[in-house]
Motif scaffolding. Structure first.
Motif, mmCIF file in Angstrom:
data_model
loop_
_atom_site.group_PDB
_atom_site.id
_atom_site.type_symbol
_atom_site.label_atom_id
_atom_site.label_comp_id
_atom_site.label_asym_id
_atom_site.label_seq_id
_atom_site.Cartn_x
_atom_site.Cartn_y
_atom_site.Cartn_z
ATOM 1 N N CYS A 165 0.819 -1.255 0.043
ATOM 2 C CA CYS A 165 -0.054 0.042 -0.047
ATOM 3 C C CYS A 165 0.954 1.181 -0.005
ATOM 4 C CB CYS A 165 -0.934 -0.161 1.270
ATOM 5 S SG CYS A 165 -2.284 1.237 1.321
ATOM 6 N N HIS A 166 1.945 1.330 0.711
ATOM 7 C CA HIS A 166 2.982 2.271 0.850
ATOM 8 C C HIS A 166 3.558 2.758 -0.623
ATOM 9 C CE1 HIS A 166 5.541 5.219 2.268
ATOM 10 N NE2 HIS A 166 6.749 4.577 2.206
ATOM 11 N N ARG A 167 3.281 1.783 -1.560
ATOM 12 C CA ARG A 167 3.597 2.305 -3.025
ATOM 13 C C ARG A 167 2.883 3.075 -3.535
ATOM 14 N NH1 ARG A 167 3.732 -3.419 -5.993
ATOM 15 N NH2 ARG A 167 3.775 -2.107 -7.679
ATOM 16 N N PHE A 168 1.560 3.303 -2.832
ATOM 17 C CA PHE A 168 0.613 4.248 -3.562
ATOM 18 C C PHE A 168 0.344 5.652 -2.816
ATOM 19 C CE2 PHE A 168 -0.576 -0.102 -4.653
ATOM 20 C CZ PHE A 168 -0.337 -0.128 -5.880
ATOM 21 N N VAL A 169 0.637 5.367 -1.488
ATOM 22 C CA VAL A 169 0.218 6.453 -0.382
ATOM 23 C C VAL A 169 1.358 6.293 0.630
ATOM 24 C CG1 VAL A 169 -2.237 6.186 -0.674
ATOM 25 C CG2 VAL A 169 -1.354 4.957 1.165
ATOM 26 N N ASP A 170 1.285 7.452 1.508
ATOM 27 C CA ASP A 170 2.215 7.617 2.480
ATOM 28 C C ASP A 170 1.983 6.591 3.514
ATOM 29 O OD1 ASP A 170 0.595 8.492 4.599
ATOM 30 O OD2 ASP A 170 0.734 10.682 3.828
ATOM 31 N N TYR A 204 -7.415 -11.566 -2.623
ATOM 32 C CA TYR A 204 -8.434 -10.710 -2.182
ATOM 33 C C TYR A 204 -8.073 -9.614 -1.516
ATOM 34 C CZ TYR A 204 -12.863 -9.933 -0.075
ATOM 35 O OH TYR A 204 -14.019 -9.473 0.540
ATOM 36 N N LEU A 205 -6.945 -9.955 -0.462
ATOM 37 C CA LEU A 205 -6.605 -8.751 0.340
ATOM 38 C C LEU A 205 -5.703 -7.632 -0.328
ATOM 39 C CD1 LEU A 205 -5.088 -10.840 3.474
ATOM 40 C CD2 LEU A 205 -7.134 -9.268 3.262
ATOM 41 N N PHE A 206 -4.988 -8.196 -1.371
ATOM 42 C CA PHE A 206 -4.129 -7.318 -2.097
ATOM 43 C C PHE A 206 -4.955 -6.152 -2.878
ATOM 44 C CE2 PHE A 206 -0.614 -9.655 -0.928
ATOM 45 C CZ PHE A 206 0.310 -8.531 -0.575
ATOM 46 N N LYS A 207 -6.173 -6.906 -3.563
ATOM 47 C CA LYS A 207 -6.959 -6.083 -4.220
ATOM 48 C C LYS A 207 -7.606 -5.277 -3.373
ATOM 49 C CE LYS A 207 -7.953 -9.511 -7.974
ATOM 50 N NZ LYS A 207 -8.865 -10.143 -8.905
ATOM 51 N N MET A 208 -8.127 -5.578 -2.392
ATOM 52 C CA MET A 208 -8.853 -4.800 -1.473
ATOM 53 C C MET A 208 -7.831 -3.640 -1.087
ATOM 54 S SD MET A 208 -10.934 -6.747 1.330
ATOM 55 C CE MET A 208 -11.634 -5.356 2.081
ATOM 56 N N ILE A 209 -6.799 -3.771 -0.781
ATOM 57 C CA ILE A 209 -5.808 -2.692 -0.392
ATOM 58 C C ILE A 209 -5.408 -1.782 -1.488
ATOM 59 C CG2 ILE A 209 -3.378 -2.230 -0.063
ATOM 60 C CD1 ILE A 209 -5.106 -3.158 2.606
ATOM 61 N N TYR A 210 -5.132 -2.333 -2.716
ATOM 62 C CA TYR A 210 -5.234 -1.645 -4.131
ATOM 63 C C TYR A 210 -6.379 -0.613 -4.137
ATOM 64 C CZ TYR A 210 -4.659 -0.436 -8.964
ATOM 65 O OH TYR A 210 -4.352 0.183 -10.202
ATOM 66 N N ARG A 211 -7.637 -1.156 -4.129
ATOM 67 C CA ARG A 211 -8.652 -0.303 -4.253
ATOM 68 C C ARG A 211 -8.845 1.106 -3.252
ATOM 69 N NH1 ARG A 211 -11.919 -5.620 -5.429
ATOM 70 N NH2 ARG A 211 -11.650 -5.707 -7.714
ATOM 71 N N ARG A 212 -8.639 0.414 -2.064
ATOM 72 C CA ARG A 212 -8.761 1.284 -0.835
ATOM 73 C C ARG A 212 -7.854 2.462 -1.062
ATOM 74 N NH1 ARG A 212 -11.528 -0.656 4.448
ATOM 75 N NH2 ARG A 212 -13.142 -2.042 3.419
ATOM 76 N N ALA A 213 -6.546 2.068 -1.599
ATOM 77 C CA ALA A 213 -5.486 3.260 -1.923
ATOM 78 C C ALA A 213 -5.849 3.998 -3.122
ATOM 79 C CB ALA A 213 -4.098 2.419 -2.163
ATOM 80 N N LEU A 214 -6.363 3.446 -3.879
ATOM 81 C CA LEU A 214 -6.870 4.250 -5.286
ATOM 82 C C LEU A 214 -8.000 5.286 -4.787
ATOM 83 C CD1 LEU A 214 -6.862 1.724 -8.433
ATOM 84 C CD2 LEU A 214 -5.335 3.648 -7.618
ATOM 85 N N ASN A 215 -8.908 4.901 -3.881
ATOM 86 C CA ASN A 215 -9.854 5.518 -3.532
ATOM 87 C C ASN A 215 -9.328 6.859 -2.435
ATOM 88 O OD1 ASN A 215 -12.152 4.256 -4.592
ATOM 89 N ND2 ASN A 215 -12.495 3.029 -2.864
#
Length: 190
Positions: free
Chosen positions: A40-45, A76-87
């Motif tokens: 997740c840190h790849r996308f947000v702080d 499943y977990l990685f997809k959830m993290i990715y979507r929430r990071a994009l949001n």
């Protein structure tokens, strides 16, 4: 651990999780939390990444009984993290554009105001901030003027981030009431 053993362990953990076994959740949390935070840190702080991962894990626990996962648990977990990071990125972008727009409007308004009007507005704002209850004022000043995050404020004041959020929201509510005649200037504070 090979992929087959990994999948087998995840199926066992998921089954135990659905049966509300706290130890299974603890194991799942310890297993996935570091790698999900790093991803997740790849996308947000990092602070936002940790918050997103904690929210996902909490959601997982709260929805354990009705959880249906058609892929592997890790996917499943990685997809959830990715979507929430994009949001989160999208919300931050919208907030940044709104803040920029309001700042530009306020800057233009203040350019058109004479010195005495600006001085009077500054005095009214300072007076309204001084009238806040001490705990609200302290959290508000730390966040708005010292640019500290909720987590930093919570650590400094030895309270939870939710308490900091509540205090700042209450401070803003009171300031909106006290400065209702100066609403355009409140937009700059908010």
């Amino acid at each position: 651990m090979n992929a087959r053993a990994q999948l087998s362990e995840d199926i066992f953990l998921l089954s135990a999780l659905k049966a509300s076994e706290k130890k299974a959740f603890d194991k799942l949390f310890r297993k996935y939390y570091p790698m999900l935070c790093a991803y997740c840190h790849r996308f947000v702080d990092l602070e936002d990444a940790e918050e997103i991962v904690q929210d996902v894990m909490l959601w997982l626990w709260e929805n354990r009984e009705t959880l249906i996962i058609e892929t592997s648990l890790s996917q499943y977990l990685f997809k959830m993290i990715y979507r929430r990071a994009l949001n989160r990125i999208a919300r931050q972008d919208v907030k940044h554009r709104a803040d920029t727009h309001f700042f530009e409007e306020m800057h233009e308004m203040l350019q058109n105001a004479d010195f005495y009007q600006v001085e009077e507005l500054t005095h009214r704002i300072n007076k309204a901030i001084a009238a806040l209850p001490p705990s609200y004022r302290e959290a508000f000043v730390m966040h708005r003027f010292r640019e500290m995050s909720y987590k930093e404020i919570a650590t400094t004041l030895e309270v939870s981030p939710k308490t900091v959020d509540y205090r700042i929201q209450q401070a803003l509510k009171q300031l909106r009431t006290d400065l209702k005649d100066y609403l355009p200037l409140l937009l700059l504070l908010y």
